[in-house]
Design an enzyme around this catalytic site. Sequence first.
Site, short mmCIF file in Angstrom:
data_model
loop_
_atom_site.label_atom_id
_atom_site.label_comp_id
_atom_site.label_asym_id
_atom_site.label_seq_id
_atom_site.Cartn_x
_atom_site.Cartn_y
_atom_site.Cartn_z
N ALA A 50 0.83 -1.21 0.00
CA ALA A 50 0.00 0.00 0.00
C ALA A 50 0.86 1.25 0.00
O ALA A 50 0.57 2.23 -0.71
CB ALA A 50 -0.94 0.00 1.20
N ASP A 51 1.92 1.25 0.78
CA ASP A 51 2.81 2.42 0.85
C ASP A 51 3.40 2.73 -0.53
O ASP A 51 3.40 3.88 -0.98
CB ASP A 51 3.95 2.16 1.82
CG ASP A 51 3.52 2.20 3.29
OD1 ASP A 51 2.36 2.57 3.55
OD2 ASP A 51 4.34 1.85 4.15
N LEU A 52 3.92 1.70 -1.19
CA LEU A 52 4.57 1.91 -2.48
C LEU A 52 3.55 2.17 -3.59
O LEU A 52 3.81 2.95 -4.51
CB LEU A 52 5.45 0.70 -2.82
CG LEU A 52 6.57 0.44 -1.81
CD1 LEU A 52 7.39 -0.78 -2.23
CD2 LEU A 52 7.48 1.66 -1.67
#
Length: 367
Positions: free
Chosen positions: A164-166
């Site tokens: 999700a972060d990337l």
Amino acid sequence: MKGAAPLTGVTVVDFSELLPGPFFTQSLAEMGARVVKVERPPGGDNARRMGPGAFEAVNRGKQSLLADLKDPAQRAEIRALVAQADVVVESYRPGVMARLGLDYDSLRESCPRLVYVSLSGYGQDGPWANLPGHDINYLAAAGALAISGEPGGPPAHNFALPVADLCGSMYALSATLAALLQRQHTGRGQHLDVALADCVLHWMNPRLGAYRADGATDLQAQRAATLAKPAYGSFACRDGRALSVAALEDHFWVRLCEALDMGPFADAAYRTLGARKKVAQAINARIAAQLAGRDAAQAFEDLARHDLPVAPVVEPGELAGLAQFAQRARLAQDAPLSLARFPVPLDGVDAGALGAAPALDDARRSL
């Protein structure tokens, strides 16, 4: 590399911390932008202490300023810096920048060309806007966690990258580049509200479309459709190495049956993916038994000779020695655990020349 880098002349003021924002602005820096990282005293970005190696990886080539935004004099200096910027990036909870007078609405009149990126977990509005979160929470909220894990098992967050972060970082990057291009036509910047959960939700579209078409309306049917993958997985070999195999398509299945003894599954009854999905676990067990008696390198060579989707499971410490990446010069150095270059070659870009991340002492001296 010929000419100037694509983002030469673009200045970015980056208030973000930890991973999603810095990974996004690192990509801007790799494409030639000047990135000024504004950090909170006394210790700066929390990643400096929580994960110094990761901090180094996603902050290379940036400048850094240590600034107390609650101090009026220092805030005025930062606002003057913002006035000269093309892009501002922040990852605070909604309302924090407004209280400091550094939100988009406070800046838009004096900085009409500013592209202002707010990168957060759930966005600037909605009932969860102020809820804290991490990668697993955003995957859970967007439906991705529910359909993850092992067939027949519970939902599991078992992928070793912060998806999700990337994912959010890359949407922030593409939207910012689009906004800069749009600004050339309109003369105006805009506020980009990038929510990590929204970004994962957009990635869910292929799954949602498939479930709708297949009539998979309950979770168990959806998990079966997603996780039942015959001739797809990582398989242990005799020498302790592993091989990834992905013979999903019918023509690849035929070739796999030529390369391995698939026993009863080589029958014409299993020539379609739908039929193979019903016995996916048994098929994968058969492949596992076949590969358990071979060394990984030989098995890779044998299956590749049959034009099959196959690759060795490469360990992080082996990446620098892998001929595929070495020939393409994808790593900045020929050394174990070397950082990767920006993956797409661009005129004017030498992603290996960014240097180190700014030291905290340098940040203190800058303001």
